[in-house]
Design a protein around this motif. Structure first.
Motif: not given
Length: 328
Positions: A303-325
């Motif tokens: 579960x911890x590995x899943x949470x870490x992996x998904x939060x990494x994906x979310x952080x990468x999504x930021x740069x796609x949603x807002x190119x300023x990030x």
């Protein structure tokens, strides 16, 4: 440095940062589980009904439970580093095999739930914010409030009564009808049929949350200066909403979705118990009562590995949603 290389470097950096976090989670979980009274030997002896103290001592020696806690932790950490999660004495099989067998049903339930909740939450929040204070906004707000306040187990039980026992639309429990020996596309349809009610039950709470969050985020972004500037330039309202406001309003929703993955696994315990869904939540529930600590630690680690992996994906999504990030 190209954007792809920058993202790869960022992913590597985050993965390295995650190592001490995961190790800390394993150590904390190990000591927290030791606070519970009794162990697997007590449960096995209780079920046998006639275990002698000598036999229980032999079992503890066999399982390594007679060693000091730090020694047990050291052995466990050494095994984890070699991808060995230990052995489940309750199920009489390796923990890694047990966890992997139950991972797919849980992932199926989690992915379908988060897709439904985030997708419909964004749409309903967008509709509510675009129709502020009229009947559509009121209906959606009342629906979100009721969904948020209703206990998951009650929703699940009522769905079984109405849609399974009365209308006979969906099966009451399980993941598939094993007696029918479906294969290929027929098996996929059978699993999807069983998946409907657990997904609806688990997603209602999160759907309400994302709807309210999306509505508030849309209204907050609508008052920003860049929206006023866009209107002054003569852009259409549709273009302002879907090109400018929506992208920025999605950021809090994506953040919340990433943060709530851990609680989604916790919520699945209730839903998997109600619908007898053979996932990790139900396995953890059984392991807790049988004091199967190796199995619990394996589930927590995954579960911890899943949470870490998904939060990494979310952080990468930021740069796609807002190119300023920028990721760095």
């Amino acid at each position: 440095m190209s954007q792809t290389a920058q993202r790869s470097r960022y992913v590597l950096k985050r993965l390295l940062q995650a190592v001490p976090v995961v190790i800390a989670i394993v150590v904390i979980n190990f000591f927290l589980l030791q606070l519970a009274e009794g162990d697997a030997v007590d449960v096995l002896a209780g079920e046998a009904g006639s275990a002698t103290p000598e036999y229980m001592a032999q079992l503890r020696q066999k399982f390594g439970l007679d060693q000091p806690l730090l020694v047990q932790l050291g052995v466990y950490m050494k095994n984890v580093l070699s991808f060995d999660l230990g052995y489940s004495f309750r199920h009489d099989m390796p923990v890694a095999q047990l966890v992997l067998d139950r991972l797919m049903p849980t992932m199926l339930l989690m992915v379908s739930t988060i897709t439904l909740a985030v997708g419909f939450g964004i749409v309903l929040g967008l509709i509510a914010a675009s129709n502020l204070n009229n009947w559509r906004d009121t209906v959606i707000s009342v629906f979100a409030l009721i969904s948020y306040a209703t206990p998951l187990f009650w929703v699940g039980l009522m769905m079984i009564v109405v849609f399974s026992l009365k209308l006979h639309w969906f099966p009451t429990s399980g993941m598939e009808n094993v007696a029918m020996f479906y294969e290929g596309w027929e098996r996929v349809k059978d699993i999807a049929h069983h998946l409907v009610m657990p997904t609806l039950t688990l997603s209602l709470f999160y759907l309400a949350l994302y709807t309210r969050l999306m509505r508030a985020s849309m209204l907050e972004q609508a008052d920003m200066d860049y929206v006023t500037t866009a209107r002054a330039k003569g852009l259409t309202e549709r273009r302002i909403v879907f090109v400018h406001i929506l992208r920025n309003a999605l950021l809090p929703v994506v953040t919340m979705a990433g943060v709530q993955v851990g609680s989604l696994i916790g919520g699945s315990v209730i839903v998997e118990s109600v619908f007898a869904w053979p996932g990790l939540g139900m396995l953890a529930f059984e392991a807790l009562f049988s004091r199967d600590l190796n199995l619990l630690l394996g589930i927590f680690l995954l579960s911890a590995l899943l949470v870490v992996a998904i939060n990494l994906v979310v952080d990468l999504l930021y740069s796609f949603l807002d190119p300023r990030i920028e990721v760095a």
